[in-house]
Design an enzyme around this catalytic site. Structure first.
Site, PDB file in Angstrom:
ATOM      1  N   LYS A  20     114.917  56.173  71.647  1.00 29.46           N
ATOM      2  CA  LYS A  20     115.478  57.529  71.533  1.00 29.46           C
ATOM      3  C   LYS A  20     116.056  57.994  72.866  1.00 29.46           C
ATOM      4  O   LYS A  20     117.187  58.480  72.921  1.00 29.46           O
ATOM      5  CB  LYS A  20     114.389  58.494  71.047  1.00 29.46           C
ATOM      6  CG  LYS A  20     114.855  59.923  70.922  1.00 29.46           C
ATOM      7  CD  LYS A  20     113.975  60.712  69.982  1.00 29.46           C
ATOM      8  CE  LYS A  20     112.763  61.300  70.660  1.00 29.46           C
ATOM      9  NZ  LYS A  20     113.085  62.372  71.606  1.00 29.46           N
ATOM     10  N   SER A  21     115.286  57.849  73.936  1.00 25.63           N
ATOM     11  CA  SER A  21     115.770  58.317  75.253  1.00 25.63           C
ATOM     12  C   SER A  21     117.065  57.609  75.633  1.00 25.63           C
ATOM     13  O   SER A  21     118.011  58.229  76.124  1.00 25.63           O
ATOM     14  CB  SER A  21     114.724  58.021  76.330  1.00 25.63           C
ATOM     15  OG  SER A  21     113.608  58.825  76.158  1.00 25.63           O
ATOM     16  N   ARG A  25     121.091  59.045  76.064  1.00 19.81           N
ATOM     17  CA  ARG A  25     121.844  58.814  77.307  1.00 19.81           C
ATOM     18  C   ARG A  25     123.130  58.031  77.057  1.00 19.81           C
ATOM     19  O   ARG A  25     124.132  58.235  77.752  1.00 19.81           O
ATOM     20  CB  ARG A  25     120.937  58.091  78.322  1.00 19.81           C
ATOM     21  CG  ARG A  25     119.872  59.036  78.925  1.00 19.81           C
ATOM     22  CD  ARG A  25     118.659  58.277  79.403  1.00 19.81           C
ATOM     23  NE  ARG A  25     117.694  59.092  80.117  1.00 19.81           N
ATOM     24  CZ  ARG A  25     116.773  59.885  79.554  1.00 19.81           C
ATOM     25  NH1 ARG A  25     116.704  59.997  78.241  1.00 19.81           N
ATOM     26  NH2 ARG A  25     115.915  60.557  80.301  1.00 19.81           N
ATOM     27  N   ASP A 313     104.164  60.304  75.989  1.00 16.37           N
ATOM     28  CA  ASP A 313     104.465  60.489  74.562  1.00 16.37           C
ATOM     29  C   ASP A 313     103.483  59.732  73.661  1.00 16.37           C
ATOM     30  O   ASP A 313     103.474  59.922  72.444  1.00 16.37           O
ATOM     31  CB  ASP A 313     105.896  60.030  74.252  1.00 16.37           C
ATOM     32  CG  ASP A 313     106.931  61.008  74.807  1.00 16.37           C
ATOM     33  OD1 ASP A 313     106.548  62.125  75.208  1.00 16.37           O
ATOM     34  OD2 ASP A 313     108.122  60.649  74.840  1.00 16.37           O
ATOM     35  N   ARG A 344     100.401  69.445  72.093  1.00 17.05           N
ATOM     36  CA  ARG A 344      99.808  68.224  71.529  1.00 17.05           C
ATOM     37  C   ARG A 344      98.314  68.091  71.835  1.00 17.05           C
ATOM     38  O   ARG A 344      97.612  67.346  71.138  1.00 17.05           O
ATOM     39  CB  ARG A 344     100.586  66.989  72.011  1.00 17.05           C
ATOM     40  CG  ARG A 344     101.951  66.912  71.350  1.00 17.05           C
ATOM     41  CD  ARG A 344     102.766  65.699  71.751  1.00 17.05           C
ATOM     42  NE  ARG A 344     103.997  65.653  70.972  1.00 17.05           N
ATOM     43  CZ  ARG A 344     105.080  64.968  71.314  1.00 17.05           C
ATOM     44  NH1 ARG A 344     105.094  64.255  72.427  1.00 17.05           N
ATOM     45  NH2 ARG A 344     106.154  64.977  70.544  1.00 17.05           N
ATOM     46  N   ARG A 386     105.665  63.060  66.540  1.00 14.88           N
ATOM     47  CA  ARG A 386     104.647  62.122  67.046  1.00 14.88           C
ATOM     48  C   ARG A 386     103.252  62.466  66.507  1.00 14.88           C
ATOM     49  O   ARG A 386     102.416  61.585  66.321  1.00 14.88           O
ATOM     50  CB  ARG A 386     104.655  62.099  68.577  1.00 14.88           C
ATOM     51  CG  ARG A 386     106.011  61.671  69.128  1.00 14.88           C
ATOM     52  CD  ARG A 386     105.958  61.087  70.518  1.00 14.88           C
ATOM     53  NE  ARG A 386     107.287  61.053  71.101  1.00 14.88           N
ATOM     54  CZ  ARG A 386     108.234  60.159  70.806  1.00 14.88           C
ATOM     55  NH1 ARG A 386     108.005  59.197  69.938  1.00 14.88           N
ATOM     56  NH2 ARG A 386     109.419  60.213  71.387  1.00 14.88           N
TER      57      ARG A 386
HETATM   58  C1  S3P Z   1     112.181  62.199  77.723  1.00 10.58           C
HETATM   59  C2  S3P Z   1     111.313  62.568  78.735  1.00 10.58           C
HETATM   60  C3  S3P Z   1     109.942  63.040  78.486  1.00 10.58           C
HETATM   61  C4  S3P Z   1     109.470  62.668  77.084  1.00 10.58           C
HETATM   62  C5  S3P Z   1     110.500  62.981  76.043  1.00 10.58           C
HETATM   63  C6  S3P Z   1     111.798  62.231  76.306  1.00 10.58           C
HETATM   64  C7  S3P Z   1     113.544  61.767  78.095  1.00 10.58           C
HETATM   65  O1  S3P Z   1     109.904  64.450  78.594  1.00 10.58           O
HETATM   66  O2  S3P Z   1     108.267  63.322  76.793  1.00 10.58           O
HETATM   67  O3  S3P Z   1     110.021  62.623  74.764  1.00 10.58           O
HETATM   68  O4  S3P Z   1     114.279  61.253  77.230  1.00 10.58           O
HETATM   69  O5  S3P Z   1     113.908  61.920  79.274  1.00 10.58           O
HETATM   70  P1  S3P Z   1     109.658  65.199  80.008  1.00 10.58           P
HETATM   71  O6  S3P Z   1     110.825  64.980  80.871  1.00 10.58           O
HETATM   72  O7  S3P Z   1     109.493  66.644  79.631  1.00 10.58           O
HETATM   73  O8  S3P Z   1     108.397  64.613  80.570  1.00 10.58           O
END
Ligand code: S3P
Length: 426
Positions: A20-21, A25, A313, A344, A386
């Protein structure tokens, strides 16, 4: 949705959808690059579609065909005014990362979220982006909607992050693409570094030395073809399921193994988990490999310190694993969990208690008594993807049929979660 518990095992070879991240991007950088970016194994989910819709509104042509996406980049300054609000829906990544891009544009924008996102902290990005000269305002300086207006120029900064957050770090790095000199970011603790790796892939001069990240603003980003690895966070539900369901053995193919993401593997191995990694390759600067997991007798563990950032996460599913370990598990230094899609810490404590787990809520984590025999319960996801998936795995071990309400929120990150589970459970 009903989840039938009992003596069941997970067996087979599976693949989880793209990360996902990294998917977010790939759209963001593809949109501001010169030329075409083709993306393979893209995560097609509610969160990533929110990012796509925002960039489409700003004039970017983005074609989606299953998990292949083609982005026709418009260059650093080629986005159009969206004309109306940009809806980030449930996605913190969309709102926080896109803000970094939008402070550098010549038009005004307003970013809104859903009920959950509208209650998540934004001061953490407002403060550094303002220090760079950006014009960004939130409600009470903290909450969405975010209003961003154009400025003459952005300046580079040296910024020591007060909070460990990849989203904040990324917002600063993305804004620094439009700034007038070298930006330096000092992280509070290690957080996922996908932005840094992908910027490098797109040709940006970015490097890390002694805990500092340096970025020299480029004249342009060049479009690329990208392959997105399987999402380790999605894989984590199956890893824990295989560890706790007697007789299980699964292989999860082509999962992202970036060391800033896989802290859960170390923790589960310390707890006695039988997990093996093989076939590791590097694709677009990201390590990818296979994970073999076998049913294991787990023991409790004491977790605290900075390492939490590498599995933030995964804490909900780690809490589930801990309920079946011998002895007590304590998770501390995890207060960031309160600011996710739901609180959470509170939600996992309350929901696991319904199943009979002895669990105590701490300000910055939880204490879980292991060796639990779970009873079926009426569970609530609180619209947090989640939480929905972690509770589903726990319910597989309960005696009887549990009911999970609002399970549809899994579509935020992992629309095929239940399909894969059903195909591989015996
Ligand atoms: C993410 C960063 C994390 C993560 C989120 C996705 C990202 O959050 O918990 O699910 O894609 O950069 P934080 O930057 O708030 O820690």
């Amino acid at each position: 949705m009903e989840i039938i518990g009992g003596n069941r095992a997970l067996r087979g070879e599976i693949r989880v959808p793209g990360d996902k991240s990294i998917s977010h991007r790939s759209i963001i950088l593809g949109s501001i690059a010169e030329g075409r970016t083709e993306i393979y194994n893209f995560l097609n989910s509610e969160d990533t579609i929110a990012t796509i819709d925002c960039f489409r509104k700003m004039g970017v042509s983005i074609e989606v065909e299953d998990d292949k996406v083609v982005v026709e980049g418009r260059g650093l300054k080629g986005l159009n005014s969206p004309g109306s609000i940009l809806a980030c829906k449930n996605s913190g990544t969309t709102m926080r990362l896109m803000s970094g891009i939008l402070v550098g544009q010549d038009f005004s924008t307003t970013l809104v979220g859903d009920d959950s996102l509208n209650n998540r902290p934004m001061n953490r990005i407002i403060t550094p982006l303002r220090k760079m000269g950006g014009n960004i305002e939130g409600l009470d300086n903290e909450y969405p909607p975010l209003k961003i207006s154009p400025v003459q120029k952005l300046n580079s900064i040296y910024y020591e992050m007060p909070v460990a957050s990849a989203q904040v770090k990324s917002a600063i790095l993305l804004a620094s693409l439009f700034a007038d000199g070298k930006t330096i970011v000092k992280e509070k603790a290690l957080s996922r570094d996908h932005t840094e790796r992908m910027l490098k892939t797109f040709g940006v001069d970015i490097y890390k030395s002694n805990e500092l990240i340096y970025l020299n603003p480029p004249s342009e980003l060049r479009g690329r073809n990208l392959y997105i690895p399987g999402d380790f966070s999605s894989a984590s539900f199956f890893i824990v399921a295989a560890l706790i369901l007697e007789g299980s053995q699964i292989v999860i193919k082509d999962v992202g193994l970036n060391e800033t993401r896989i802290g859960l593997i170390d923790i589960l191995k310390k707890m006695g988990g039988n997990i093996e990694i093989s076939n590791v390759n590097t694709l677009n600067n990201e390590p990818v490999g296979d994970i073999l997991v076998k049913y294991s007798k787990l023991k409790g563990i004491d977790i605290k310190g900075d390492e939490i950032g590498t599995f933030i996460d995964e804490v909900p599913i780690l809490a589930v694993a801990s309920a079946f370990a011998e002895g007590i598990t304590a998770i501390r230094n995890a207060s960031e969990l309160k600011y996710k899609e739901s609180d959470r810490i509170k939600v996992m404590t309350n929901e696991m208690r319904k199943m009979g787990v002895a669990i105590e809520e701490l300000k910055d984590g939880m204490i879980i008594q292991g060796n639990s025999s779970l009873k079926s319960a009426k569970l609530e996801s609180h619209n947090d993807h989640r939480i929905a998936m972690a509770l589903s795995i726990a319910a597989l071990k309960a005696n009887g049929t549990s009911y999970l309400s609002n399970h549809e929120c899994i579509n935020i990150s992992f629309p095929t979660f239940f399909d894969i589970l059903l195909e591989n459970i015996v």
